[in-house]
Design an enzyme around this catalytic site. Structure first.
Site, PDB file in Angstrom:
ATOM      1  N   ARG A   1      -3.129  -4.768  -2.177  1.00 54.01           N
ATOM      2  CA  ARG A   1      -2.587  -5.124  -0.842  1.00 54.01           C
ATOM      3  C   ARG A   1      -2.864  -6.426  -0.253  1.00 54.01           C
ATOM      4  NH1 ARG A   1      -2.241   0.214   2.677  1.00 54.01           N
ATOM      5  NH2 ARG A   1      -0.715  -0.965   3.832  1.00 54.01           N
TER       6      ARG A   1
ATOM      7  N   LYS B   1       2.708  -1.576   0.070  1.00 58.40           N
ATOM      8  CA  LYS B   1       1.899  -0.421   0.462  1.00 58.40           C
ATOM      9  C   LYS B   1       0.814  -0.263  -0.675  1.00 58.40           C
ATOM     10  CE  LYS B   1       3.417   0.472   4.668  1.00 58.40           C
ATOM     11  NZ  LYS B   1       2.757   0.574   5.585  1.00 58.40           N
TER      12      LYS B   1
ATOM     13  N   SER C   1       3.915  -4.736  12.564  1.00 59.98           N
ATOM     14  CA  SER C   1       2.767  -4.217  12.040  1.00 59.98           C
ATOM     15  C   SER C   1       1.668  -3.760  12.889  1.00 59.98           C
ATOM     16  CB  SER C   1       2.503  -4.938  11.127  1.00 59.98           C
ATOM     17  OG  SER C   1       1.135  -4.292  10.376  1.00 59.98           O
TER      18      SER C   1
ATOM     19  N   ARG D   1       1.483   8.976  -0.578  1.00 61.34           N
ATOM     20  CA  ARG D   1       2.460   9.680   0.008  1.00 61.34           C
ATOM     21  C   ARG D   1       3.858   9.844  -1.084  1.00 61.34           C
ATOM     22  NH1 ARG D   1       1.576   9.613   5.071  1.00 61.34           N
ATOM     23  NH2 ARG D   1       0.542   7.851   6.090  1.00 61.34           N
TER      24      ARG D   1
ATOM     25  N   GLY E   1      -6.539   1.662   3.298  1.00 60.72           N
ATOM     26  CA  GLY E   1      -5.859   0.729   3.793  1.00 60.72           C
ATOM     27  C   GLY E   1      -5.963  -0.007   5.276  1.00 60.72           C
TER      28      GLY E   1
ATOM     29  N   ARG F   1       6.592   1.259  -2.967  1.00 61.35           N
ATOM     30  CA  ARG F   1       7.170   2.257  -2.685  1.00 61.35           C
ATOM     31  C   ARG F   1       8.563   2.287  -2.859  1.00 61.35           C
ATOM     32  NH1 ARG F   1       3.405   4.273   2.489  1.00 61.35           N
ATOM     33  NH2 ARG F   1       1.539   4.830   1.019  1.00 61.35           N
TER      34      ARG F   1
ATOM     35  N   GLN G   1      -0.933  -2.444  12.227  1.00 61.85           N
ATOM     36  CA  GLN G   1      -2.464  -2.555  11.715  1.00 61.85           C
ATOM     37  C   GLN G   1      -2.699  -4.205  12.317  1.00 61.85           C
ATOM     38  OE1 GLN G   1      -2.433  -1.453   7.834  1.00 61.85           O
ATOM     39  NE2 GLN G   1      -2.432   0.677   8.279  1.00 61.85           N
TER      40      GLN G   1
ATOM     41  N   ASP H   1       6.228   4.843   6.982  1.00 61.49           N
ATOM     42  CA  ASP H   1       5.558   5.983   6.190  1.00 61.49           C
ATOM     43  C   ASP H   1       6.326   7.138   5.826  1.00 61.49           C
ATOM     44  OD1 ASP H   1       3.307   4.464   5.810  1.00 61.49           O
ATOM     45  OD2 ASP H   1       2.152   5.343   7.578  1.00 61.49           O
TER      46      ASP H   1
END
Length: 345
Positions: A36, A259, A80, A305, A7, A263, A82, A232
């Site tokens: 995503r 994610k 974020s 995860r 990702g 999650r 990313q 995370d």
């Protein structure tokens, strides 16, 4: 370009590809990647002059048509690292200075790396500005141990009676140790030299050994401003809450729903199935400490995860846990199963 289940690549690469004027690229991945959304990177890149198309307007495959980019000032709605990094990469090739603002601090590995490479980049409060760069000059880089991977071993060491672990050469960048600060607040025994918060942009990545031991835990409340720096590891906070005295609540973590899996749903349903007293909220979860977990079966849902969460839960539970889809752990930690087996031998 097939990113598989990476990702991070799906969110970082478009920033660089958008600057490849006259060229077109298609990025795709496995089923977890196709769930995503990519609209949060597409929006700023379009403002910079790139052309992007996504399935249903927001999901991969993502088509990127490079262009001559213009600098922008862009405010992220959700912190974020990313998305921030994607825009900063595009800014390296844009005409002028590109600024990204965040509602809260997020991981800053990209900024540190660019600074080491000679890029004109600086932070002013919650804003980061990068200037067009003709070249990057980078000496050999030492990559410290990943704190997100280490977090699962740390949680095991804290939860399993009689445990004592020494985890060497872990990255302790302040923007990556949110989980450790939460764990210490829960009275978890984790000794090591963590980086202090600083407003100045640093080029180096700090490293420390972490000494971990089993001990009693207390519930805590994780507020929204802490979430970006522990995003995370929040599934582990839920697991720790099952063993802690009192209630553990996480607010402002709606990002967990987009994610590799949802999650929040995966953690809540998974831990409930193991005997945990946990409920989902609109933006997180609430856990009532019940003295631990019975055990049972947990579905990793193809999420690395959640797979590792299930394994740690199994080590600490009374009856053990069967993890359906344990192979997903290899996405971020290929040697996880072997390392855990070595710890238990």
């Amino acid at each position: 370009i097939d990113v598989g289940n990476a990702g991070t690549l799906m969110r970082l690469l478009p920033g660089w590809l958008a600057a490849q004027e006259g060229r077109s690229f298609t990025l795709d991945g496995d089923e977890s990647i196709r769930r995503r959304p990519v609209d949060r990177i597409a929006t700023p890149l379009r403002q910079m002059g790139a052309e992007l198309q996504a399935r249903e307007g927001r999901f991969p495959p993502l088509q990127v048509h490079g262009a001559r980019l213009r600098a922008i000032s862009y405010e992220l709605e959700v912190a974020s690292a990313q998305v921030k990094s994607c825009v900063l990469f595009a800014g390296l090739a844009a005409d002028g200075a590109t600024t990204v603002g965040e509602p809260a601090r997020s991981r800053d590995h990209t900024e540190r790396m660019l600074l080491r490479a000679g890029v004109a980049i600086h932070r002013n409060g919650r804003h980061v500005t990068v200037v067009n760069a003709d070249e990057l000059l980078l000496e050999p880089v030492r990559i410290p141990g990943d704190p997100s991977s280490a977090a699962f071993l740390i949680a095991a060491g804290v939860l399993v009676p009689g445990s004592r672990l020494l985890i060497r050469d872990v990255g302790v960048n302040w923007t990556r140790t949110g989980f450790l600060r939460i764990l210490r607040r829960m009275q978890g025994i984790v000794l090591g030299d963590l980086e202090d918060e600083t407003g100045e942009l640093q080029a180096e990545e700090p490293v420390s050994d972490l000494d971990v031991a089993h001990g009693a835990l207390e519930g805590t409340v994780v507020e929204a401003e802490e979430v970006p720096l522990a995003i995370d590891e929040l599934p582990l906070v839920a697991l720790l809450g099952c063993f802690a005295e009192g209630e553990t609540v996480v607010h402002g973590a709606q990002e967990l729903r987009v994610k590799e899996s949802d999650r929040i749903a995966g953690v809540v349903e998974g831990l409930q199935g193991l005997g945990g007293e946990i409920e989902a909220t609109a933006d997180g979860f609430a856990v009532r400490g019940s003295g631990g977990l019975r055990g049972g079966t947990i579905d990793a849902r193809g999420d690395h995860r959640l797979a590792m969460l299930g394994a740690v839960a199994g080590l600490a539970s009374r009856e053990g846990v069967e993890v359906v889809g344990m192979e997903a752990a290899a996405v971020s930690y290929p040697g996880f199963v072997e390392d855990v087996a070595q710890l238990c031998s």
